[in-house]
Design a protein around this motif. Structure first.
Motif, short mmCIF file in Angstrom:
data_model
loop_
_atom_site.label_atom_id
_atom_site.label_comp_id
_atom_site.label_asym_id
_atom_site.label_seq_id
_atom_site.Cartn_x
_atom_site.Cartn_y
_atom_site.Cartn_z
N HIS A 7 2.47 13.75 -20.28
CA HIS A 7 3.11 14.16 -19.03
C HIS A 7 2.37 15.38 -18.50
N SER A 8 1.82 15.26 -17.30
CA SER A 8 1.10 16.38 -16.67
C SER A 8 1.90 16.91 -15.50
N GLU A 9 1.88 18.23 -15.37
CA GLU A 9 2.45 18.91 -14.21
C GLU A 9 1.27 19.43 -13.40
N VAL A 10 1.15 18.97 -12.15
CA VAL A 10 0.00 19.29 -11.32
C VAL A 10 0.50 20.01 -10.06
N PRO A 11 0.45 21.35 -10.05
CA PRO A 11 0.90 22.10 -8.87
C PRO A 11 -0.18 22.12 -7.80
N VAL A 12 0.13 21.57 -6.63
CA VAL A 12 -0.87 21.48 -5.58
C VAL A 12 -0.55 22.44 -4.43
N ASP A 13 -1.61 22.88 -3.78
CA ASP A 13 -1.49 23.73 -2.61
C ASP A 13 -0.87 22.89 -1.49
N PRO A 14 0.23 23.34 -0.89
CA PRO A 14 0.88 22.54 0.16
C PRO A 14 -0.06 22.17 1.31
N ALA A 15 -1.03 23.01 1.59
CA ALA A 15 -1.98 22.73 2.68
C ALA A 15 -2.87 21.53 2.36
N TYR A 16 -2.98 21.17 1.07
CA TYR A 16 -3.87 20.08 0.64
C TYR A 16 -3.11 18.99 -0.11
N ARG A 17 -1.81 18.91 0.09
CA ARG A 17 -0.99 17.96 -0.67
C ARG A 17 -1.46 16.52 -0.45
N GLU A 18 -1.72 16.12 0.78
CA GLU A 18 -2.13 14.74 1.06
C GLU A 18 -3.47 14.42 0.39
N GLU A 19 -4.41 15.36 0.43
CA GLU A 19 -5.71 15.15 -0.22
C GLU A 19 -5.52 15.02 -1.74
N ALA A 20 -4.67 15.86 -2.30
CA ALA A 20 -4.40 15.80 -3.74
C ALA A 20 -3.76 14.47 -4.11
N MET A 21 -2.82 14.01 -3.30
CA MET A 21 -2.16 12.74 -3.58
C MET A 21 -3.16 11.58 -3.53
N ALA A 22 -4.12 11.63 -2.63
CA ALA A 22 -5.14 10.58 -2.57
C ALA A 22 -6.00 10.57 -3.84
N VAL A 23 -6.36 11.75 -4.33
CA VAL A 23 -7.15 11.84 -5.57
C VAL A 23 -6.32 11.32 -6.75
N LEU A 24 -5.05 11.70 -6.79
CA LEU A 24 -4.18 11.23 -7.88
C LEU A 24 -3.97 9.72 -7.82
N ALA A 25 -3.84 9.16 -6.63
CA ALA A 25 -3.69 7.70 -6.50
C ALA A 25 -4.95 7.00 -7.02
N TRP A 26 -6.12 7.54 -6.69
CA TRP A 26 -7.38 6.99 -7.20
C TRP A 26 -7.39 7.04 -8.73
N MET A 27 -6.99 8.19 -9.30
CA MET A 27 -7.00 8.36 -10.75
C MET A 27 -6.04 7.37 -11.41
N ALA A 28 -4.89 7.16 -10.81
CA ALA A 28 -3.92 6.21 -11.38
C ALA A 28 -4.51 4.81 -11.44
N ARG A 29 -5.17 4.38 -10.35
CA ARG A 29 -5.77 3.04 -10.34
C ARG A 29 -6.85 2.92 -11.41
N GLU A 30 -7.72 3.92 -11.50
CA GLU A 30 -8.79 3.91 -12.51
C GLU A 30 -8.21 3.86 -13.92
N SER A 31 -7.18 4.65 -14.16
CA SER A 31 -6.60 4.75 -15.50
C SER A 31 -5.86 3.49 -15.90
N ARG A 32 -5.13 2.88 -14.97
CA ARG A 32 -4.41 1.64 -15.31
C ARG A 32 -5.36 0.50 -15.66
N ALA A 33 -6.61 0.60 -15.26
CA ALA A 33 -7.60 -0.44 -15.58
C ALA A 33 -8.17 -0.28 -17.00
N GLU A 34 -7.88 0.82 -17.66
CA GLU A 34 -8.41 1.07 -19.01
C GLU A 34 -7.71 0.20 -20.05
#
Length: 104
Positions: A7-34
């Motif tokens: 379980h990871s807690e990832v505190p993101v800067d509110p000004a970049y929340r959407e960008e962070a969410m896009a990176v996290l969505a990419w990471m989730a897709r990559e990881s589920r393929a493992e």
């Protein structure tokens, strides 16, 4: 069976929340393929919406270790860093038994 839950807690800067969410969505897709990944999900904390959480489940210690040394995890760390408001925290749990109960 000996699995791993992280379980990871990832505190993101509110000004970049959407960008962070896009990176996290990419990471989730990559990881589920493992191989050995049972589940990998990203969620937002409803009480602290700029704290994003990653919940990961692996079949074994070996699968979790393989994820921790994957190229996409290294890339993820580089990509998410500019969007963090503070240091991310990872909790790792060794699981000897899993029981599914009615929820919530």
């Amino acid at each position: 069976m000996s699995g791993v839950v992280m379980h990871s807690e990832v505190p993101v800067d509110p000004a970049y929340r959407e960008e962070a969410m896009a990176v996290l969505a990419w990471m989730a897709r990559e990881s589920r393929a493992e191989a050995g990944v049972v589940d990998y999900r990203v969620t937002a904390d409803i009480e602290s919406p700029n704290t994003l959480r990653i919940v990961e489940e692996y079949e074994s210690e070996a699968a979790a270790d393989a994820h921790e040394s994957s190229e996409h995890l290294e890339e993820f760390v580089d990509r998410i860093d500019p969007y963090l408001a503070d240091e991310a925290v990872l909790h790792r749990f060794a699981v000897a038994e899993k029981t599914v109960l009615p929820g919530p």
